[in-house]
Design a protein around this motif. Sequence first.
Motif, PDB file in Angstrom:
ATOM      1  N   GLU A 256      40.851  31.211  47.161  1.00  0.00           N
ATOM      2  CA  GLU A 256      40.860  31.579  45.731  1.00  0.00           C
ATOM      3  C   GLU A 256      41.445  30.445  44.878  1.00  0.00           C
ATOM      4  OE1 GLU A 256      41.500  36.386  46.462  1.00  0.00           O
ATOM      5  OE2 GLU A 256      43.058  35.181  45.515  1.00  0.00           O
ATOM      6  N   ARG A 257      42.545  29.854  45.395  1.00  0.00           N
ATOM      7  CA  ARG A 257      43.178  28.763  44.654  1.00  0.00           C
ATOM      8  C   ARG A 257      42.244  27.561  44.527  1.00  0.00           C
ATOM      9  NH1 ARG A 257      46.304  28.008  40.536  1.00  0.00           N
ATOM     10  NH2 ARG A 257      47.603  26.117  40.673  1.00  0.00           N
TER      11      ARG A 257
ATOM     12  N   TYR B 138      56.769  32.087  44.646  1.00  0.00           N
ATOM     13  CA  TYR B 138      55.946  31.922  45.854  1.00  0.00           C
ATOM     14  C   TYR B 138      56.803  31.474  47.040  1.00  0.00           C
ATOM     15  CZ  TYR B 138      52.043  30.495  48.800  1.00  0.00           C
ATOM     16  OH  TYR B 138      51.161  30.367  49.855  1.00  0.00           O
TER      17      TYR B 138
ATOM     18  N   ASN C  17      42.689  33.443  52.516  1.00  0.00           N
ATOM     19  CA  ASN C  17      42.003  33.993  51.329  1.00  0.00           C
ATOM     20  C   ASN C  17      42.618  33.451  50.042  1.00  0.00           C
ATOM     21  OD1 ASN C  17      40.237  35.502  52.861  1.00  0.00           O
ATOM     22  ND2 ASN C  17      41.555  37.318  52.902  1.00  0.00           N
ATOM     23  N   LYS C  18      43.950  33.390  50.014  1.00  0.00           N
ATOM     24  CA  LYS C  18      44.612  32.875  48.815  1.00  0.00           C
ATOM     25  C   LYS C  18      44.278  31.400  48.576  1.00  0.00           C
ATOM     26  CE  LYS C  18      48.520  36.078  48.728  1.00  0.00           C
ATOM     27  NZ  LYS C  18      48.217  36.582  47.390  1.00  0.00           N
TER      28      LYS C  18
ATOM     29  N   GLU D  94      39.820  28.297  41.934  1.00  0.00           N
ATOM     30  CA  GLU D  94      40.440  28.144  40.609  1.00  0.00           C
ATOM     31  C   GLU D  94      40.559  26.668  40.208  1.00  0.00           C
ATOM     32  OE1 GLU D  94      43.286  32.123  40.941  1.00  0.00           O
ATOM     33  OE2 GLU D  94      44.170  30.121  40.906  1.00  0.00           O
TER      34      GLU D  94
ATOM     35  N   SER E 250      45.391  36.402  55.215  1.00  0.00           N
ATOM     36  CA  SER E 250      45.716  36.596  53.792  1.00  0.00           C
ATOM     37  C   SER E 250      45.942  35.245  53.100  1.00  0.00           C
ATOM     38  CB  SER E 250      46.968  37.473  53.670  1.00  0.00           C
ATOM     39  OG  SER E 250      47.374  37.582  52.317  1.00  0.00           O
ATOM     40  N   LEU E 251      46.654  34.344  53.844  1.00  0.00           N
ATOM     41  CA  LEU E 251      46.907  33.020  53.266  1.00  0.00           C
ATOM     42  C   LEU E 251      45.611  32.232  53.075  1.00  0.00           C
ATOM     43  CD1 LEU E 251      50.159  31.936  55.161  1.00  0.00           C
ATOM     44  CD2 LEU E 251      49.916  32.422  52.736  1.00  0.00           C
TER      45      LEU E 251
END
Length: 607
Positions: free
Chosen positions: A377-378, A346, A373-374, A381, A370-371
């Motif tokens: 998602e993280r 990463y 969104n990540k 999680e 994009s970041l």
Amino acid sequence: MAELLSKKKTFSTDTSLINVYCELGAKYTILKNDSAIYYLKKALVTGGKINHVEGLLKANVQMGRYYFMQFWPNRAIEYWFKALLIAEELKLPEDIKYLHGRVATCYMLIGNYKDALDYFQKYSDLCKKSGITEEYLMSLNNIGVLHFNNKNYTSAMHYYNLCDSLNYKLKSPKAQTAVLINKGKMHVELKKYDEALQGFNEAIKIEDEYDDRLAFVNNEIARVYLLKNKPDEALKYAKKAFANVIKANAEMTGEIAKTFSDVYEKLGMVGLAYKFYRDYAEIRLSEDSTKNSRLHKLVQVDYDNEKSIAKIANLNADLEKKQANANLMLVGLLALLILVIVIAIYSQYVANKNKVIEKQKTEIQKLNESLENKVAERTAELTTANQELTMKNQEISEALLKGQTMERERVASELHDSIAGTISALKWRFEALDRDKLSVKEQEIYDGILSNLHKAYAEVRLFSHNMLPTEFGEKGLVAALNRLLGDMSIISLQTRFELDTTQLHTNVRQEVAFEVYTCCFETINNIMKHAKATKVMLTVKETENHDLEVIIEDNGEGFDTKLANRGKGLKNIASRVSRINGKQEIMSEKHKGSKLIITVPESFWEA
């Protein structure tokens, strides 16, 4: 066996091991070698682990045979009872019949004629289904012997005659001589000496593969002639008995020596009478000493084997724990390695993106999106992982409670099956003593010991039943406490127990209920031992602040609260209260009773 032990543990290899252990146990039992108990214990442990009922049946039967051959009928009967339960569950008629006969024989040996008669009757009924066999005829003869021992001569004669009439076609020498000898003994009791002599003389003529027959019967004839005041005839038959004593056991040899002593005393030969009585006394003392020595050795072998099995179990548990820790550490290292790799990748990815951003300003917004969104998602999680971690903590907590419950069940079972069984066996053996033959002082000691045995047996049963009553898992805390106070009422008739749960309207979490029940059990047990109370009041309620409050109070002797922290029992209670985030308060005065209050906050106890 070494090959089986080296193989991977499966049901098939374990069952093969059980069979090998049982065969070795049987071999060493015949040799009267103490190694038998080692292998048979291993068979029982292995069979218990995999719940192999056929193997457990075989091991328990063989264990009973071992103790029976070691002249320990009380111990033998315990294992034969276990085997009988399995045989009845599996519906094995031959094993059921055999075990009824073995149990009946043990009861007869320890002088429990009532239960012996019950089991011999069941054994006889099972034998009868197989037809008129020698086994069935001998069961009738044994029932007659039991009636004879109870001085019920009419019933005894009925069974002897029934055995004799059914043997008309079978013509079993063993059954025929048994009936003749037993009828002769009964005629002696009824002082029908001529009829007794006639039966004994007929028994001498029959060959029944009974090695001691001639020695035994000739000795009985000599005793009859003594009763008829014919010492010369008695001496003649006593000499015949002695001539056939080569194959006789020590007990038979002692009985013949006793007969010689009585004959010579009747003939006025005091010196010879004394000599043979001394021989008789020495034989009896030697036999008793041998049996006692053997019994002590068996108790030590039992103890050593139990210690070895427990040590092996502890080592296996430690090994499994270390293996689990090693596996957990390996998983952690792998997870850490993966995390480092992900971070490195990463980081490289971000570095590359930064270079691209510097060159391509127009793509910054797209990269930020994009970041974001990540990150989202993280975050999702991590939220999921946190929920899974919470569930895992709950599972660990439940597993801990389950482990504590299983351990209590195991300890309760050990108390009931092992210690209670041992105390029961001691009580049976002690009750076999003839109290009426003891002196007044000895009778007082006898009564005191027997009373203590009864008390110890009752207390062990109380502890085993109340360490974790079945009501706890099925109906909850209130039912378990009801059961506890009911048991205490039976044990202590002079103490009245009351339970008030009318102000408890919410179910208590199981782990909290577990600790509360244990605190109540230990506190009430301390009251029973030390307080001399006539009333114990237990209250479980929900307070106005919705806390759980448990109050245990009595009207007993009381104690100095300054010394409360020195007692191990109160320390245990304090430790358990702290586990459930609770508080305790102790109030007591000398001769004014005592009160223990346990408070658990609302957030911790409601189910």
